[in-house]
Write an enzyme that holds these catalytic residues in place. Sequence first.
Site, short mmCIF file in Angstrom:
data_model
loop_
_atom_site.label_atom_id
_atom_site.label_comp_id
_atom_site.label_asym_id
_atom_site.label_seq_id
_atom_site.Cartn_x
_atom_site.Cartn_y
_atom_site.Cartn_z
N GLY A 138 20.90 79.33 43.44
CA GLY A 138 21.26 79.31 42.02
C GLY A 138 20.79 80.57 41.32
O GLY A 138 20.27 81.50 41.95
N THR A 152 21.48 63.67 40.05
CA THR A 152 21.02 64.90 40.71
C THR A 152 19.55 65.15 40.41
O THR A 152 18.73 65.39 41.31
CB THR A 152 21.85 66.12 40.25
N TYR A 190 19.80 63.88 29.67
CA TYR A 190 19.25 64.95 30.51
C TYR A 190 17.74 65.07 30.26
O TYR A 190 16.94 65.18 31.20
CB TYR A 190 19.95 66.27 30.19
#
Length: 327
Positions: free
Chosen positions: A11, A96, A150
């Site tokens: 990433g 995730t 989140y």
Amino acid sequence: MSTVLVTGGAGFIGSHMVDALLARGDTVFVIDDASTGSRTNLAHHMGHRRLHLDVAPVQSSTRLRAWSEAADAIIHLAAAVGVRRVMEGHIQAIQTNLHTTEAVLEAAAPRRTPVFVASSSEVYGAADTVPFREEQALQVGSPTVGRWSYACSKALCEFLAQAYALERGVPVVIGRLFNTTGPRQTGAYGMVLPTFVAQALRGDPITVYGDGQQTRCFADVRQVVDAVLQLMASPDAQGEIFNIGSHVEITIQGLAERIRALTQSTSPLVQVPYEVAYRPGFEDMRRRVPDLAKLCRTIAYNPQHDLDAIIQAVINDQRHPARGPVT
Ligand code: UDP
């Protein structure tokens, strides 16, 4: 010289981490599912004898257990990234974050491999008094506003890490990363700075969401990576939570103007309502500024980040995408 496992190593932040680790002579294991990361970010290291890559989700990687046990440290960066991507798939983002972190901590437990857990400034949620301090009570926003899921998932990852430290003896360091930017960051997941640079270079309108008076502090990814490595080397950091970033605040309107000036672009600045940019009911953070006192007490860290230099590095990267270590 040591051996380090980097999850999310292909990433944006992860690839800069890999640059730093290889440069100091370490052996590096990377597990990355190439969802938002990309092999391109590591292209300049392909074939490197000290780099080993497994392209797989962290939680189902067949290498996770063995590499965690062989490593002297794990730097856990794999996560759902970008407000835009999170808004497009809450289930995926929550799962995730939780599943990767759980898998990493479980794999670290048998040999008590030290773990850096990347958390996020999002955990400060709807807090409106800056600067944000690590110990303050978290007040994530309304449970009916999807964005805050989140924040909750990242906060839960922090609690999980602390629980593994307490109950299973895993040495953990938690870093709440504030807006981090630099070369190789893509605007594809909504990140504002590379988005504005791309718009300015194309001569497209620069899309300022809301009234543009919301503020952020932008940190250079290479300083952030250095801070993480220093924290992992510091006995005082063990078991602690740290804000990591810059405390130089700028409005998003101000950022757009700065980028337009530095690119010498004639792009107009246009204001886009949040409900058009994201979805009705979207809530933004008005100001986001870290208190960096704890970080500066623990490691050698310069909280001043030169925003013009960071913007220029992103401009250069977008004009001439050199994927190698950026000097
Ligand atoms: N933003 C913007 N235009 C864009 C993308 C983002 O004005 O094209 C704003 C966004 O609404 C937020 C700030 O820029 O107020 C930073 O957004 P980003 O997604 O980069 O990070 P955040 O701090 O929200 O996690």
